[in-house]
Design a protein around this motif. Structure first.
Motif, PDB file in Angstrom:
ATOM      1  N   GLN A  19      39.875  45.506 -37.508  1.00 18.26           N
ATOM      2  CA  GLN A  19      41.222  44.594 -37.717  1.00 18.26           C
ATOM      3  C   GLN A  19      41.140  44.019 -39.149  1.00 18.26           C
ATOM      4  O   GLN A  19      42.293  44.234 -39.483  1.00 18.26           O
ATOM      5  CB  GLN A  19      41.280  43.659 -36.672  1.00 18.26           C
ATOM      6  N   VAL A  20      40.276  43.454 -39.508  1.00 15.15           N
ATOM      7  CA  VAL A  20      40.170  42.936 -40.889  1.00 15.15           C
ATOM      8  C   VAL A  20      40.283  43.995 -41.798  1.00 15.15           C
ATOM      9  O   VAL A  20      41.348  43.777 -42.831  1.00 15.15           O
ATOM     10  CB  VAL A  20      38.765  42.124 -41.073  1.00 15.15           C
ATOM     11  N   ALA A  21      39.766  44.979 -41.962  1.00 19.79           N
ATOM     12  CA  ALA A  21      40.014  46.019 -42.694  1.00 19.79           C
ATOM     13  C   ALA A  21      41.530  46.521 -42.747  1.00 19.79           C
ATOM     14  O   ALA A  21      42.062  46.933 -43.823  1.00 19.79           O
ATOM     15  CB  ALA A  21      39.083  47.384 -42.591  1.00 19.79           C
ATOM     16  N   SER A  22      41.804  46.865 -41.688  1.00 19.72           N
ATOM     17  CA  SER A  22      43.401  47.243 -41.332  1.00 19.72           C
ATOM     18  C   SER A  22      44.468  46.225 -41.954  1.00 19.72           C
ATOM     19  O   SER A  22      45.187  46.565 -42.715  1.00 19.72           O
ATOM     20  CB  SER A  22      43.786  47.525 -39.964  1.00 19.72           C
ATOM     21  N   ASP A  23      44.260  45.045 -41.815  1.00 15.38           N
ATOM     22  CA  ASP A  23      45.053  44.028 -42.449  1.00 15.38           C
ATOM     23  C   ASP A  23      44.852  44.164 -43.654  1.00 15.38           C
ATOM     24  O   ASP A  23      45.986  44.100 -44.478  1.00 15.38           O
ATOM     25  CB  ASP A  23      44.618  42.561 -42.012  1.00 15.38           C
ATOM     26  N   TRP A  24      43.679  44.019 -44.320  1.00 15.45           N
ATOM     27  CA  TRP A  24      43.754  44.256 -45.840  1.00 15.45           C
ATOM     28  C   TRP A  24      44.309  45.542 -46.585  1.00 15.45           C
ATOM     29  O   TRP A  24      44.887  45.637 -47.588  1.00 15.45           O
ATOM     30  CB  TRP A  24      42.158  43.942 -46.380  1.00 15.45           C
ATOM     31  N   LEU A  25      44.008  46.622 -45.687  1.00  8.63           N
ATOM     32  CA  LEU A  25      44.385  47.897 -46.470  1.00  8.63           C
ATOM     33  C   LEU A  25      45.928  48.110 -46.275  1.00  8.63           C
ATOM     34  O   LEU A  25      46.121  49.265 -47.042  1.00  8.63           O
ATOM     35  CB  LEU A  25      43.479  48.789 -45.799  1.00  8.63           C
ATOM     36  N   THR A  53      42.807  55.871 -36.062  1.00  7.87           N
ATOM     37  CA  THR A  53      43.527  55.336 -37.413  1.00  7.87           C
ATOM     38  C   THR A  53      42.978  55.639 -38.823  1.00  7.87           C
ATOM     39  O   THR A  53      41.591  55.833 -38.717  1.00  7.87           O
ATOM     40  CB  THR A  53      43.545  53.945 -37.389  1.00  7.87           C
ATOM     41  N   ARG A  54      43.454  55.729 -39.665  1.00  6.84           N
ATOM     42  CA  ARG A  54      42.692  55.621 -41.423  1.00  6.84           C
ATOM     43  C   ARG A  54      41.604  54.947 -41.301  1.00  6.84           C
ATOM     44  O   ARG A  54      40.522  55.062 -41.754  1.00  6.84           O
ATOM     45  CB  ARG A  54      43.592  55.307 -42.340  1.00  6.84           C
ATOM     46  N   VAL A  55      41.568  53.726 -40.996  1.00  7.89           N
ATOM     47  CA  VAL A  55      40.323  52.888 -40.895  1.00  7.89           C
ATOM     48  C   VAL A  55      39.366  53.074 -39.915  1.00  7.89           C
ATOM     49  O   VAL A  55      38.182  52.987 -40.295  1.00  7.89           O
ATOM     50  CB  VAL A  55      40.798  51.179 -40.550  1.00  7.89           C
ATOM     51  N   ALA A  56      39.711  53.546 -38.866  1.00 13.74           N
ATOM     52  CA  ALA A  56      38.703  53.937 -37.971  1.00 13.74           C
ATOM     53  C   ALA A  56      37.734  55.232 -38.454  1.00 13.74           C
ATOM     54  O   ALA A  56      36.735  55.504 -38.129  1.00 13.74           O
ATOM     55  CB  ALA A  56      39.371  54.424 -36.555  1.00 13.74           C
TER      56      ALA A  56
END
Length: 134
Positions: free
Chosen positions: A69-75, A33-36
């Motif tokens: 998970q936190v970064a995905s939620d925020w982004l 994913t983008r966040v990964a």
């Protein structure tokens, strides 16, 4: 095991997580994913078999899973560049973080520079060596 709690303002809107636990996840090791791509783990040689060919993949560790998970939620609310996140986040880990997790925590802090990030950990390995009775 990692535990996260935060209270933030994300582009002017209030968001809160009052406590969520995370554990190691195999799917985090294969995530593209983008966040990964923003929170990359550090690959290391195995200390159990340093002469072994290959690397020790630490990408599924609980700390990274929590921060992914936190970064995905925020982004989800916008692009990673220019996103304003203010407030504080608490990350508790049941053992001291490995070098790869420290690397990911530093990347997370750089991604959200206005966030006050608090890290606490126990020495979970030492707790297993403590006698139950004194």
């Amino acid at each position: 095991v990692a535990w996260v709690r935060y209270q933030i303002s994300l582009d002017g809107l209030k968001h809160a997580e009052h406590g969520r636990a995370f554990s190691w996840r195999l799917e985090a090791e294969m995530s593209q994913t983008r966040v990964a791509q923003l929170l990359k783990p550090m690959m290391t040689k195995s200390r159990m078999a340093p002469n072994m060919i290959g690397e020790h993949d630490r990408s599924g560790h609980a700390e990274r899973c929590a921060l992914l998970q936190v970064a995905s939620d925020w982004l989800q609310t916008g692009p990673e560049r220019g996103l304003e996140v203010h407030g504080e986040m608490f990350l508790y880990v049941t053992h001291y973080p490995c070098v790869s997790c420290v690397f990911v925590i530093a990347q997370f802090a750089r991604l959200f520079p206005h966030l006050s990030l608090h890290l606490a950990y126990a020495d979970g390995r030492a707790m297993h060596t403590q006698p139950l009775e004194r």
